[in-house]
Design an enzyme around this catalytic site. Structure first.
Site, PDB file in Angstrom:
ATOM      1  N   GLU A  28       4.435   7.631  10.825  1.00 29.53           N
ATOM      2  CA  GLU A  28       3.316   8.220  11.560  1.00 29.53           C
ATOM      3  C   GLU A  28       2.865   7.275  12.673  1.00 29.53           C
ATOM      4  O   GLU A  28       3.091   6.064  12.579  1.00 29.53           O
ATOM      5  CB  GLU A  28       2.120   8.447  10.628  1.00 29.53           C
ATOM      6  CG  GLU A  28       2.304   9.502   9.580  1.00 29.53           C
ATOM      7  CD  GLU A  28       1.067   9.686   8.723  1.00 29.53           C
ATOM      8  OE1 GLU A  28       0.946  10.757   8.096  1.00 29.53           O
ATOM      9  OE2 GLU A  28       0.226   8.769   8.657  1.00 29.53           O
ATOM     10  N   ARG A  77      -7.624  15.534  -8.126  1.00 33.39           N
ATOM     11  CA  ARG A  77      -8.408  15.017  -9.264  1.00 33.39           C
ATOM     12  C   ARG A  77      -9.868  14.944  -8.847  1.00 33.39           C
ATOM     13  O   ARG A  77     -10.188  15.066  -7.668  1.00 33.39           O
ATOM     14  CB  ARG A  77      -7.926  13.614  -9.643  1.00 33.39           C
ATOM     15  CG  ARG A  77      -8.237  12.595  -8.578  1.00 33.39           C
ATOM     16  CD  ARG A  77      -7.944  11.168  -8.990  1.00 33.39           C
ATOM     17  NE  ARG A  77      -8.474  10.237  -8.000  1.00 33.39           N
ATOM     18  CZ  ARG A  77      -7.820   9.819  -6.919  1.00 33.39           C
ATOM     19  NH1 ARG A  77      -6.603  10.236  -6.697  1.00 33.39           N
ATOM     20  NH2 ARG A  77      -8.387   8.995  -6.057  1.00 33.39           N
TER      21      ARG A  77
HETATM   22  N1  LIG Z   1      -1.228   6.905  10.480  1.00 35.26           N
HETATM   23  C1  LIG Z   1      -2.081   6.072   9.852  1.00 35.26           C
HETATM   24  N2  LIG Z   1      -2.784   5.178  10.602  1.00 35.26           N
HETATM   25  C2  LIG Z   1      -3.634   4.318   9.985  1.00 35.26           C
HETATM   26  C3  LIG Z   1      -3.775   4.352   8.594  1.00 35.26           C
HETATM   27  C4  LIG Z   1      -4.621   3.497   7.876  1.00 35.26           C
HETATM   28  C5  LIG Z   1      -4.682   3.608   6.512  1.00 35.26           C
HETATM   29  C6  LIG Z   1      -5.585   2.707   5.809  1.00 35.26           C
HETATM   30  C7  LIG Z   1      -5.277   1.355   5.805  1.00 35.26           C
HETATM   31  C8  LIG Z   1      -6.152   0.463   5.172  1.00 35.26           C
HETATM   32  C9  LIG Z   1      -7.288   0.914   4.581  1.00 35.26           C
HETATM   33  C10 LIG Z   1      -7.590   2.275   4.590  1.00 35.26           C
HETATM   34  C11 LIG Z   1      -8.763   2.751   4.008  1.00 35.26           C
HETATM   35  C12 LIG Z   1      -9.048   4.077   4.016  1.00 35.26           C
HETATM   36  C13 LIG Z   1      -8.169   4.980   4.611  1.00 35.26           C
HETATM   37  C14 LIG Z   1      -6.998   4.549   5.207  1.00 35.26           C
HETATM   38  C15 LIG Z   1      -6.717   3.193   5.204  1.00 35.26           C
HETATM   39  C16 LIG Z   1      -3.927   4.600   5.836  1.00 35.26           C
HETATM   40  N3  LIG Z   1      -3.982   4.770   4.483  1.00 35.26           N
HETATM   41  C17 LIG Z   1      -4.341   3.843   3.494  1.00 35.26           C
HETATM   42  C18 LIG Z   1      -4.216   4.513   2.161  1.00 35.26           C
HETATM   43  C19 LIG Z   1      -3.815   5.888   2.433  1.00 35.26           C
HETATM   44  N4  LIG Z   1      -4.941   6.762   2.180  1.00 35.26           N
HETATM   45  C20 LIG Z   1      -3.434   5.962   3.881  1.00 35.26           C
HETATM   46  N5  LIG Z   1      -3.123   5.409   6.510  1.00 35.26           N
HETATM   47  C21 LIG Z   1      -3.023   5.314   7.870  1.00 35.26           C
HETATM   48  N6  LIG Z   1      -2.194   6.148   8.512  1.00 35.26           N
END
Ligand SMILES: Nc1ncc2cc(-c3cccc4ccccc34)c(N3CC[C@@H](N)C3)nc2n1
Length: 448
Positions: free
Chosen positions: A201, A292
């Protein structure tokens, strides 16, 4: 004949939460516990208790055979998995249903679909949810990865299909790192999840984490219960969550909420679900769906007045949802602080015996916890020992009350994260709600 006895396949605060909802519905409860949790509050309060094994989760709370045996012995007619442990294990859900025990959760095939992050994204796209630009499904070769990265631009993020919740992700800043990181991501995913499948992504640099609570009856009806902002997190562990998000306007909330609810109707979704988005520059991007009930569900309960565990039990019992979409009102503001038995700033675990415990109280203050004076916090499980959920008519009032509740809360005998929450509430960016998913880790670094 409706559900009359629920086996709670979990521990700690969520086990007590499920016990409470069941008892308010005149339903008996069966507590299952490891030898380390024999003295837990929910075990004391439940109508029946069955020891399912030694402390290690693999031998107790993750032991499907022991949990099914406990359900047979105790003649439970339903199982509630809570969160974590087996709550998103499709195989477990199928085994429960194969034993003619009601599964208080989503349909197993939906658990399976959303557990595969490639399938989840394809399904979300087909249902009309906005996606992060990236590969159309799995990426098998470095050449494919190069082509996609060229299209969407660096930085990109490589994610494991069987990952989720922050596990199995690699950020790639430039073309020269792509081959190495693709190979690393695949082999780490194979080692961690037994599945090397990855997808790519566009990496969003500074987003917020906003998730929508949805609920379906399994027959094509579904509602949304607004959003929660979970951006204050450290290493994928949420620290503080709030509802509504400080950055969303009414129009955005209703528009995206309805898109989520319609997706659940089209899917025939059953039970509680959370659709996770990244939010950046006013745009939503689907990242995952959790099949969940979540830790932070109480902030949604506070601003809607809907008891989500009660609704889960009703749906599992074949009853309709208690509320229709147009009956749901979003009123006021709620914030949850996760209170962990750990050093507030080094995060080192701090298990041990609680010598004195005074939960905060007063108007609009809720403490979900199994703690009591004399209870020993076992070292075998995660460190969360209580959730402090506070409601106010607006965000400022909610924070004032939260500050008062934190100073009133006493947990002696172990270190807790209460001082961290008190420090956070003094920060201008927290007071103004101006924080992204990176804010907390950056603030903690500056403190060191
Ligand atoms: N394309 C893209 N860009 C930035 C992102 C940054 C994160 C991320 C990275 C680090 C901490 C986070 C906390 C809450 C939500 C997302 C994150 C992320 N996550 C972290 C766990 C999972 N929910 C997906 N995906 C991402 N995807």
């Amino acid at each position: 004949m409706g559900i009359s006895r629920i086996l709670i396949a979990n521990r700690g605060e969520i086990a007590l939460r499920i016990h409470r909802a069941a008892h308010e519905m005149g339903i008996e409860t069966v507590a299952v516990h490891s030898t380390a949790d024999a003295d837990a509050m929910h075990v004391r309060l439940a109508d029946h208790a069955v020891c399912i094994g030694p402390p290690a989760a693999a031998d107790s709370y993750l032991n499907i055979a022991n949990i099914i045996s406990a359900a047979e012995i105790a003649q439970a007619d339903a199982i509630h998995p809570g969160y974590g442990f087996l709550s998103e294990n499709a195989k477990f859900a199928e085994i429960v249903e194969a034993h003619d025990i009601k599964w208080i959760g989503p349909k197993p095939e939906h658990i399976r679909t959303m557990g595969d992050k490639v399938e989840a994204k394809k399904t979300a796209g087909a249902l009309g949810l906005p996606l992060v630009p990236g590969s159309d499904g799995a990426v098998a070769t470095v050449e494919e990865a190069r082509a996609i990265a060229a299209e969407i631009g660096f930085p990109v993020i490589i994610k494991a299909a069987s990952g989720g919740g922050g596990r199995g992700m690699k950020v790639c800043e430039s073309e020269d790192q792509l081959e190495t990181l693709m190979k690393q991501a695949g082999s780490e995913a194979k080692a961690a999840f037994g599945d090397a499948t990855v997808y790519i992504e566009k990496y969003l640099g500074d987003p917020r984490h906003i998730e929508f609570q949805v609920f379906g009856d399994g027959n094509g009806n579904a509602i949304h219960l607004g959003e929660r902002d979970c951006s204050l997190q450290r290493r994928h562990q949420k620290v503080l969550e709030e509802a509504p998000s400080p950055v969303l306007g009414e129009e955005d909330r209703m528009r995206m909420g309805e898109v989520c609810a319609q997706a659940m109707r089209d899917m025939g979704y059953r039970g509680a679900g959370t659709i996770e988005f990244l939010w950046e520059n006013g745009e939503f991007y689907f990242i995952e769906m959790n099949t969940r009930l979540q830790v932070e569900h109480p902030v949604t309960e506070a601003i809607t007045g809907v008891d989500l565990v009660r609704e889960q039990i009703r749906i599992a019992d074949g009853k309709p949802l208690s509320v229709k979409q147009d009956e749901i009102e979003f009123k006021g503001h709620a914030i949850e602080c996760r209170i962990n038995a750990e050093d507030p700033f080094t995060f080192a675990p701090s298990p041990g015996k609680i010598s004195y415990y005074h939960p905060a109280g007063g108007m609009h203050v809720r403490v979900d916890s199994g703690l009591y004076a004399g209870y020993s916090i076992p070292p075998y499980y995660d460190s969360m020992i209580a959730k402090l959920i506070v409601y106010g008519r607006n965000r400022e009032g909610c924070m004032m009350r939260l500050k008062r509740a934190l100073e009133e809360m006493v947990v002696e005998g172990v270190k807790t994260s209460i001082p961290l929450h008190q420090a956070l509430l003094e920060q201008d960016d927290v007071k103004s709600g101006d924080y992204s998913i990176k804010w907390l880790e950056e603030w903690l670094k500056e403190r060191d």
